[in-house]
Design a protein around this motif. Sequence first.
Motif, PDB file in Angstrom:
ATOM      1  N   TYR A   8     -17.705   5.943 -40.772  1.00 47.10           N
ATOM      2  CA  TYR A   8     -19.124   6.294 -40.706  1.00 47.10           C
ATOM      3  C   TYR A   8     -19.278   7.563 -39.872  1.00 47.10           C
ATOM      4  O   TYR A   8     -19.182   7.508 -38.636  1.00 47.10           O
ATOM      5  CB  TYR A   8     -19.922   5.137 -40.091  1.00 47.10           C
ATOM      6  CG  TYR A   8     -19.845   3.889 -40.941  1.00 47.10           C
ATOM      7  CD1 TYR A   8     -20.800   3.647 -41.922  1.00 47.10           C
ATOM      8  CD2 TYR A   8     -18.802   2.978 -40.791  1.00 47.10           C
ATOM      9  CE1 TYR A   8     -20.727   2.509 -42.716  1.00 47.10           C
ATOM     10  CE2 TYR A   8     -18.727   1.850 -41.587  1.00 47.10           C
ATOM     11  CZ  TYR A   8     -19.687   1.623 -42.548  1.00 47.10           C
ATOM     12  OH  TYR A   8     -19.604   0.500 -43.332  1.00 47.10           O
ATOM     13  N   PRO A   9     -19.493   8.730 -40.514  1.00 47.52           N
ATOM     14  CA  PRO A   9     -19.566  10.006 -39.795  1.00 47.52           C
ATOM     15  C   PRO A   9     -20.672  10.019 -38.736  1.00 47.52           C
ATOM     16  O   PRO A   9     -21.769   9.511 -38.953  1.00 47.52           O
ATOM     17  CB  PRO A   9     -19.861  11.032 -40.892  1.00 47.52           C
ATOM     18  CG  PRO A   9     -19.357  10.393 -42.144  1.00 47.52           C
ATOM     19  CD  PRO A   9     -19.609   8.922 -41.963  1.00 47.52           C
ATOM     20  N   TYR A  10     -20.339  10.631 -37.601  1.00 50.61           N
ATOM     21  CA  TYR A  10     -21.272  10.744 -36.494  1.00 50.61           C
ATOM     22  C   TYR A  10     -22.263  11.881 -36.735  1.00 50.61           C
ATOM     23  O   TYR A  10     -21.903  12.941 -37.222  1.00 50.61           O
ATOM     24  CB  TYR A  10     -20.528  11.008 -35.186  1.00 50.61           C
ATOM     25  CG  TYR A  10     -21.456  11.220 -34.010  1.00 50.61           C
ATOM     26  CD1 TYR A  10     -21.948  10.136 -33.305  1.00 50.61           C
ATOM     27  CD2 TYR A  10     -21.868  12.492 -33.649  1.00 50.61           C
ATOM     28  CE1 TYR A  10     -22.827  10.308 -32.247  1.00 50.61           C
ATOM     29  CE2 TYR A  10     -22.742  12.680 -32.586  1.00 50.61           C
ATOM     30  CZ  TYR A  10     -23.213  11.593 -31.897  1.00 50.61           C
ATOM     31  OH  TYR A  10     -24.087  11.768 -30.858  1.00 50.61           O
ATOM     32  N   LYS A  44     -15.143   1.792 -32.448  1.00 50.67           N
ATOM     33  CA  LYS A  44     -16.424   2.395 -32.084  1.00 50.67           C
ATOM     34  C   LYS A  44     -16.125   3.773 -31.497  1.00 50.67           C
ATOM     35  O   LYS A  44     -15.432   3.884 -30.479  1.00 50.67           O
ATOM     36  CB  LYS A  44     -17.142   1.520 -31.048  1.00 50.67           C
ATOM     37  CG  LYS A  44     -18.463   2.081 -30.586  1.00 50.67           C
ATOM     38  CD  LYS A  44     -19.096   1.143 -29.554  1.00 50.67           C
ATOM     39  CE  LYS A  44     -20.434   1.674 -29.092  1.00 50.67           C
ATOM     40  NZ  LYS A  44     -21.051   0.748 -28.116  1.00 50.67           N
ATOM     41  N   GLY A  45     -16.610   4.830 -32.162  1.00 51.17           N
ATOM     42  CA  GLY A  45     -16.354   6.186 -31.692  1.00 51.17           C
ATOM     43  C   GLY A  45     -17.031   6.451 -30.364  1.00 51.17           C
ATOM     44  O   GLY A  45     -18.213   6.149 -30.188  1.00 51.17           O
ATOM     45  N   ILE A  46     -16.277   7.015 -29.413  1.00 52.92           N
ATOM     46  CA  ILE A  46     -16.842   7.310 -28.096  1.00 52.92           C
ATOM     47  C   ILE A  46     -16.737   8.788 -27.720  1.00 52.92           C
ATOM     48  O   ILE A  46     -17.504   9.256 -26.886  1.00 52.92           O
ATOM     49  CB  ILE A  46     -16.219   6.436 -26.988  1.00 52.92           C
ATOM     50  CG1 ILE A  46     -14.709   6.612 -26.933  1.00 52.92           C
ATOM     51  CG2 ILE A  46     -16.593   4.982 -27.204  1.00 52.92           C
ATOM     52  CD1 ILE A  46     -14.054   5.935 -25.738  1.00 52.92           C
ATOM     53  N   SER A  47     -15.799   9.519 -28.314  1.00 53.18           N
ATOM     54  CA  SER A  47     -15.624  10.915 -27.928  1.00 53.18           C
ATOM     55  C   SER A  47     -14.707  11.617 -28.916  1.00 53.18           C
ATOM     56  O   SER A  47     -13.894  10.977 -29.591  1.00 53.18           O
ATOM     57  CB  SER A  47     -15.000  10.985 -26.527  1.00 53.18           C
ATOM     58  OG  SER A  47     -14.726  12.325 -26.161  1.00 53.18           O
ATOM     59  N   ARG A  49     -11.753  14.811 -29.057  1.00 56.22           N
ATOM     60  CA  ARG A  49     -10.533  14.990 -28.273  1.00 56.22           C
ATOM     61  C   ARG A  49     -10.811  15.494 -26.853  1.00 56.22           C
ATOM     62  O   ARG A  49     -10.220  15.038 -25.894  1.00 56.22           O
ATOM     63  CB  ARG A  49      -9.600  15.954 -28.998  1.00 56.22           C
ATOM     64  CG  ARG A  49      -8.310  16.157 -28.276  1.00 56.22           C
ATOM     65  CD  ARG A  49      -7.364  16.989 -29.087  1.00 56.22           C
ATOM     66  NE  ARG A  49      -6.078  16.309 -29.038  1.00 56.22           N
ATOM     67  CZ  ARG A  49      -5.072  16.577 -29.807  1.00 56.22           C
ATOM     68  NH1 ARG A  49      -5.178  17.494 -30.733  1.00 56.22           N
ATOM     69  NH2 ARG A  49      -3.947  15.932 -29.683  1.00 56.22           N
ATOM     70  N   ALA A  50     -11.724  16.431 -26.722  1.00 52.50           N
ATOM     71  CA  ALA A  50     -12.038  17.002 -25.405  1.00 52.50           C
ATOM     72  C   ALA A  50     -13.254  16.306 -24.802  1.00 52.50           C
ATOM     73  O   ALA A  50     -14.123  15.816 -25.527  1.00 52.50           O
ATOM     74  CB  ALA A  50     -12.307  18.502 -25.548  1.00 52.50           C
ATOM     75  N   PRO A  51     -13.353  16.275 -23.483  1.00 55.22           N
ATOM     76  CA  PRO A  51     -14.524  15.692 -22.835  1.00 55.22           C
ATOM     77  C   PRO A  51     -15.810  16.382 -23.296  1.00 55.22           C
ATOM     78  O   PRO A  51     -15.852  17.600 -23.469  1.00 55.22           O
ATOM     79  CB  PRO A  51     -14.275  15.957 -21.342  1.00 55.22           C
ATOM     80  CG  PRO A  51     -12.801  16.145 -21.223  1.00 55.22           C
ATOM     81  CD  PRO A  51     -12.368  16.775 -22.517  1.00 55.22           C
ATOM     82  N   GLY A  52     -16.847  15.584 -23.511  1.00 52.34           N
ATOM     83  CA  GLY A  52     -18.137  16.125 -23.910  1.00 52.34           C
ATOM     84  C   GLY A  52     -18.287  16.428 -25.383  1.00 52.34           C
ATOM     85  O   GLY A  52     -19.350  16.842 -25.827  1.00 52.34           O
ATOM     86  N   ILE A  53     -17.240  16.206 -26.168  1.00 52.93           N
ATOM     87  CA  ILE A  53     -17.280  16.440 -27.610  1.00 52.93           C
ATOM     88  C   ILE A  53     -17.632  15.119 -28.297  1.00 52.93           C
ATOM     89  O   ILE A  53     -17.039  14.078 -28.003  1.00 52.93           O
ATOM     90  CB  ILE A  53     -15.931  16.963 -28.144  1.00 52.93           C
ATOM     91  CG1 ILE A  53     -15.534  18.250 -27.436  1.00 52.93           C
ATOM     92  CG2 ILE A  53     -15.961  17.132 -29.653  1.00 52.93           C
ATOM     93  CD1 ILE A  53     -16.460  19.412 -27.684  1.00 52.93           C
ATOM     94  N   ASP A  54     -18.606  15.168 -29.200  1.00 52.57           N
ATOM     95  CA  ASP A  54     -18.999  13.966 -29.934  1.00 52.57           C
ATOM     96  C   ASP A  54     -17.859  13.460 -30.804  1.00 52.57           C
ATOM     97  O   ASP A  54     -17.028  14.249 -31.275  1.00 52.57           O
ATOM     98  CB  ASP A  54     -20.207  14.261 -30.829  1.00 52.57           C
ATOM     99  CG  ASP A  54     -21.469  14.520 -30.031  1.00 52.57           C
ATOM    100  OD1 ASP A  54     -21.601  13.954 -28.931  1.00 52.57           O
ATOM    101  OD2 ASP A  54     -22.323  15.297 -30.509  1.00 52.57           O
ATOM    102  N   PRO A  55     -17.822  12.156 -31.059  1.00 53.13           N
ATOM    103  CA  PRO A  55     -16.797  11.614 -31.956  1.00 53.13           C
ATOM    104  C   PRO A  55     -17.032  12.089 -33.387  1.00 53.13           C
ATOM    105  O   PRO A  55     -18.155  12.429 -33.762  1.00 53.13           O
ATOM    106  CB  PRO A  55     -16.984  10.101 -31.852  1.00 53.13           C
ATOM    107  CG  PRO A  55     -18.419   9.933 -31.478  1.00 53.13           C
ATOM    108  CD  PRO A  55     -18.758  11.117 -30.622  1.00 53.13           C
ATOM    109  N   VAL A  56     -15.985  12.115 -34.183  1.00 51.27           N
ATOM    110  CA  VAL A  56     -16.111  12.457 -35.604  1.00 51.27           C
ATOM    111  C   VAL A  56     -16.812  11.313 -36.334  1.00 51.27           C
ATOM    112  O   VAL A  56     -17.644  11.548 -37.206  1.00 51.27           O
ATOM    113  CB  VAL A  56     -14.723  12.739 -36.226  1.00 51.27           C
ATOM    114  CG1 VAL A  56     -14.841  12.974 -37.722  1.00 51.27           C
ATOM    115  CG2 VAL A  56     -14.072  13.929 -35.533  1.00 51.27           C
ATOM    116  N   TYR A  57     -16.491  10.095 -35.946  1.00 49.18           N
ATOM    117  CA  TYR A  57     -17.071   8.906 -36.576  1.00 49.18           C
ATOM    118  C   TYR A  57     -17.750   8.045 -35.525  1.00 49.18           C
ATOM    119  O   TYR A  57     -17.185   7.807 -34.457  1.00 49.18           O
ATOM    120  CB  TYR A  57     -16.004   8.081 -37.301  1.00 49.18           C
ATOM    121  CG  TYR A  57     -15.307   8.862 -38.373  1.00 49.18           C
ATOM    122  CD1 TYR A  57     -15.960   9.171 -39.561  1.00 49.18           C
ATOM    123  CD2 TYR A  57     -14.009   9.331 -38.192  1.00 49.18           C
ATOM    124  CE1 TYR A  57     -15.341   9.924 -40.543  1.00 49.18           C
ATOM    125  CE2 TYR A  57     -13.378  10.078 -39.177  1.00 49.18           C
ATOM    126  CZ  TYR A  57     -14.052  10.377 -40.341  1.00 49.18           C
ATOM    127  OH  TYR A  57     -13.441  11.126 -41.313  1.00 49.18           O
TER     128      TYR A  57
END
Length: 108
Positions: A8-10, A44-47, A49-57
């Motif tokens: 499910y894309p973020y 459950k997407g939380i991030s 790869r880098a801090p502050g970047i939204d999850p892909v899903y």
Amino acid sequence: MIKVSVMYPYAGDVRFDHAYYRETHMPMMKRLLGAACLYYMVDKGISGRAPGIDPVYVAKCEFVCTSVEAYRAASGQHQQEIRGDIANYTDIQPVVQISEVVVERSEV
């Protein structure tokens, strides 16, 4: 053995009820898939790869199944019930991929 990934894309304005998905939808799916589904996982997407970047899903699940044919036969007979439940937890159009499992565990 195959894996069916449902992702499910973020996006910032999407609706996704993780509790409903985990506690109601996925157990229903396991019941409907029956013996075709060996087990499933829910993420459950939380991030990113880098801090502050939204999850892909925002969420994804994976069904580990005996074969493509068994999965399609089991899910095919319940499409109306499966599709009818999606509105209960999200407004996202999922991305689906079926893969052959070539390594299940990485222990040496």
